[in-house]
Every structure is written in C-alpha cells, then in structure tokens.
Enzyme design. Structure first.
Site, mmCIF file in Angstrom:
data_model
loop_
_atom_site.group_PDB
_atom_site.id
_atom_site.type_symbol
_atom_site.label_atom_id
_atom_site.label_comp_id
_atom_site.label_asym_id
_atom_site.label_seq_id
_atom_site.Cartn_x
_atom_site.Cartn_y
_atom_site.Cartn_z
ATOM 1 N N HIS A 111 56.094 -2.059 -5.611
ATOM 2 C CA HIS A 111 55.550 -2.727 -4.666
ATOM 3 C C HIS A 111 54.286 -2.931 -4.934
ATOM 4 O O HIS A 111 53.397 -2.269 -5.106
ATOM 5 C CB HIS A 111 55.870 -1.761 -3.416
ATOM 6 C CG HIS A 111 55.435 -2.539 -2.355
ATOM 7 N ND1 HIS A 111 56.193 -3.931 -1.401
ATOM 8 C CD2 HIS A 111 54.405 -2.447 -1.162
ATOM 9 C CE1 HIS A 111 55.600 -4.057 -0.420
ATOM 10 N NE2 HIS A 111 54.391 -3.458 -0.158
ATOM 11 N N MET A 144 64.052 -10.084 -6.387
ATOM 12 C CA MET A 144 63.653 -10.681 -4.951
ATOM 13 C C MET A 144 64.868 -10.840 -3.863
ATOM 14 O O MET A 144 65.281 -11.813 -3.670
ATOM 15 C CB MET A 144 63.114 -12.242 -5.227
ATOM 16 C CG MET A 144 61.957 -12.057 -6.226
ATOM 17 S SD MET A 144 60.733 -11.029 -5.639
ATOM 18 C CE MET A 144 60.097 -11.827 -4.198
ATOM 19 N N ARG A 145 65.427 -9.546 -3.891
ATOM 20 C CA ARG A 145 66.453 -9.652 -2.863
ATOM 21 C C ARG A 145 66.341 -8.379 -2.041
ATOM 22 O O ARG A 145 65.954 -7.289 -2.800
ATOM 23 C CB ARG A 145 67.771 -9.688 -3.420
ATOM 24 C CG ARG A 145 68.292 -11.110 -4.004
ATOM 25 C CD ARG A 145 69.841 -11.045 -4.427
ATOM 26 N NE ARG A 145 70.862 -10.679 -3.199
ATOM 27 C CZ ARG A 145 71.257 -11.852 -2.454
ATOM 28 N NH1 ARG A 145 71.055 -12.774 -2.728
ATOM 29 N NH2 ARG A 145 72.183 -11.161 -1.563
ATOM 30 N N ASP A 175 60.541 -0.661 2.415
ATOM 31 C CA ASP A 175 59.308 -0.377 1.871
ATOM 32 C C ASP A 175 58.763 0.705 2.674
ATOM 33 O O ASP A 175 57.508 1.301 2.827
ATOM 34 C CB ASP A 175 58.267 -1.484 2.034
ATOM 35 C CG ASP A 175 58.264 -2.698 1.108
ATOM 36 O OD1 ASP A 175 59.045 -2.417 0.258
ATOM 37 O OD2 ASP A 175 58.119 -3.711 1.685
ATOM 38 N N GLU A 214 50.390 -1.635 -12.248
ATOM 39 C CA GLU A 214 52.190 -1.530 -12.112
ATOM 40 C C GLU A 214 52.639 -0.943 -13.340
ATOM 41 O O GLU A 214 53.455 -0.084 -13.468
ATOM 42 C CB GLU A 214 52.628 -2.883 -11.732
ATOM 43 C CG GLU A 214 52.651 -3.219 -10.239
ATOM 44 C CD GLU A 214 53.224 -4.498 -9.777
ATOM 45 O OE1 GLU A 214 53.189 -4.699 -8.510
ATOM 46 O OE2 GLU A 214 53.654 -5.069 -10.403
ATOM 47 N N LEU A 256 68.124 -5.073 -0.915
ATOM 48 C CA LEU A 256 69.393 -4.612 -1.155
ATOM 49 C C LEU A 256 69.604 -3.617 0.368
ATOM 50 O O LEU A 256 68.893 -2.836 0.546
ATOM 51 C CB LEU A 256 69.297 -3.606 -2.370
ATOM 52 C CG LEU A 256 69.172 -4.459 -3.683
ATOM 53 C CD1 LEU A 256 68.939 -3.508 -4.784
ATOM 54 C CD2 LEU A 256 70.393 -5.356 -3.744
ATOM 55 N N GLY A 298 59.370 -10.535 -15.573
ATOM 56 C CA GLY A 298 59.758 -9.364 -16.253
ATOM 57 C C GLY A 298 58.653 -8.775 -16.932
ATOM 58 O O GLY A 298 58.848 -8.079 -17.884
ATOM 59 N N ASN A 348 61.867 1.262 -6.402
ATOM 60 C CA ASN A 348 60.976 -0.229 -6.400
ATOM 61 C C ASN A 348 59.689 -0.091 -6.778
ATOM 62 O O ASN A 348 58.899 0.913 -6.118
ATOM 63 C CB ASN A 348 61.226 -0.443 -4.857
ATOM 64 C CG ASN A 348 60.828 -1.986 -4.427
ATOM 65 O OD1 ASN A 348 61.103 -2.891 -5.243
ATOM 66 N ND2 ASN A 348 60.085 -2.293 -3.689
#
Ligand code: GRF
Length: 228
Positions: A126, A107-108, A179, A208, A110, A29, A124
């Site tokens: 990346h 970490m899934r 992506d 990020e 969708l 996080g 998202n």
C-alpha cells in the site's frame, strides 16, 4: 523426565521457509520486478510460480514472461459479479499450490470469496503509512506528530493534499476490512517541496521495492511453517 527435542539445522529451517508465491498485478509491475530480482540475488527464499493479471497486455506480464514465470489473465465479466470473479480467481491461483499471494498493484478489491481460500496468506503493498493498530485512523510520524491514515484509492494524492511532511508505504496482510490487516513492514518517505503525485509516488515505490521482499521473509518466519 526431560524429553530432548531435536534441534532444526539452519538448512531445515530455511527449507521450511521456502515460499511459493503468486503475484497479482494490473500494471507496470515494478514491485514484481523487485521480487524477481531479490530472488535472483538469493535475498529471498522463494519462487514466483504464477503471475496473474486482471488486465491483458500490461508491462507486468512482459516482465514475468521475460523471467520465464507462468502468467494468466482473468478478465472480469460484466455479466457476473465480484464474488463470482473472486471465486474463479481463487480456483486459478489454488491450482498452482501457492503458499502466499502477493497483491502488487492489483487494482481490484478482493472480497471474502477470494480471501477465505487463503487465510493469513494474502499480503498487499500500500503506497502510504498504515497504523500498527488497524482500529486507528492516525499514524505517528517521525517528529511525533500525527497524520491521518490514508486508505483506499489515490493515497499519494491524499497525502499531498493533506500537506503532511512524511508519508510512506506499508506491507500488510489483506483482510476483508480494506487496508486494515496486520502490518508486516513499513517505511517512511519524506514529502519534499515541489513534489507532485508522480515524483512522490516514484520515491515511495523505491522503498516499496526494498520492503516487499523483507515483508515476505518476515511473513515466512511467522506463518509459512504452519500447515495450510
Ligand atoms: C504500487 O505503488 C503499490 O503500492 C500500489 O500499486 C502500485 C503498483 O506499482 N498498490 P507496480 O505495478 O508494482 O509498479
């Protein structure tokens, strides 16, 4: 006849761009923390109304609790499939009346079963550079050379193995094409001699943390005023 349009005051504009966020997490996080801090510093006109995890006990949840943000955990059930999970997740998130869903290390993958509930409202982060044109499989680097676009999992490792001089990070809209959603913001990170996955990922994450709040502000400017 000329019809005079009432001009928006900066305050009205700002109010319109206020964003209610749900942040979906699975791990440390640090990106969530960057958002909490950017909002606290007044750099992002937003409120995190929900932190949702697919894993219990992760550090991201402690960060949210410390900041007084409502948290929920939705565990995937082995018996039911991906779509059932995604529908249940969408139902939980919708209950918080969010404007934007931020996938920050969730970490899934969708499926459309989730995404259809939030059109153009899921972004998202990346840990690699993605091309502006989602059809392309290459990214142009600062020296004009091309690098493969690293998509999917373990992209920091992919970049190291490919021996590229630069990698980076990208915030993009999430679509059913993994992506390949429209890019909101990117930042380049040099690969240094002796870099390991850990050292390179740590430097990517620093960037990020900077671009994620900026990308949300950009999203708000483009999409937030539109009705759901
Ligand atoms: C980030 O590097 C992000 O790009 C990737 O997962 C990582 C999450 O890190 N999708 P954290 O949980 O925000 O620290």
């Amino acid at each position: 006849m000329v019809v005079a349009r009432k001009l928006e005051t900066p305050l009205e504009k700002n109010r319109k761009r206020f964003v209610r966020l749900a942040v979906l997490v699975s791990g440390g996080g640090t990106n969530l923390q960057a958002l909490i801090d950017a909002i606290a510093r007044g750099e992002l006109n937003a409120q995190i109304v929900l932190v949702m995890s697919n894993k219990p006990g992760v550090l991201a949840l402690s960060r949210a609790e410390k900041a007084g943000i409502p948290c929920e955990v939705l565990l995937p059930k082995k018996s039911s499939g991906r779509e059932a999970y995604d529908e249940a997740l969408a139902e939980k998130v919708s209950a918080y009346k969010v404007d934007l869903v931020v996938l920050a290390g969730f970490m899934r993958i969708l499926s459309g079963a989730f995404l259809k509930h939030f059109p153009q409202r899921v972004i998202n982060i990346h840990p690699a550079l993605l091309p502006e044109d989602p059809e392309k499989d290459q990214v142009i680097l600062p020296d004009g050379t091309a690098s493969p676009a690293f998509r999917g999992l373990h992209v920091v490792e992919q970049a190291l193995k490919a021996g590229v001089k630069w990698t980076g990070c990208t915030v993009h809209l999430a679509t059913t094409d993994l992506d390949r959603g429209p890019v909101l913001k990117r930042e380049v990170v040099p690969v240094l001699p002796g870099d390991t996955v850990e050292t390179l990922h740590a430097r990517i994450q620093e960037k990020e943390h900077k671009i994620l709040p900026l990308a949300i502000a950009r999203w708000a400017g483009r999409f937030a005023a539109k009705p759901c």
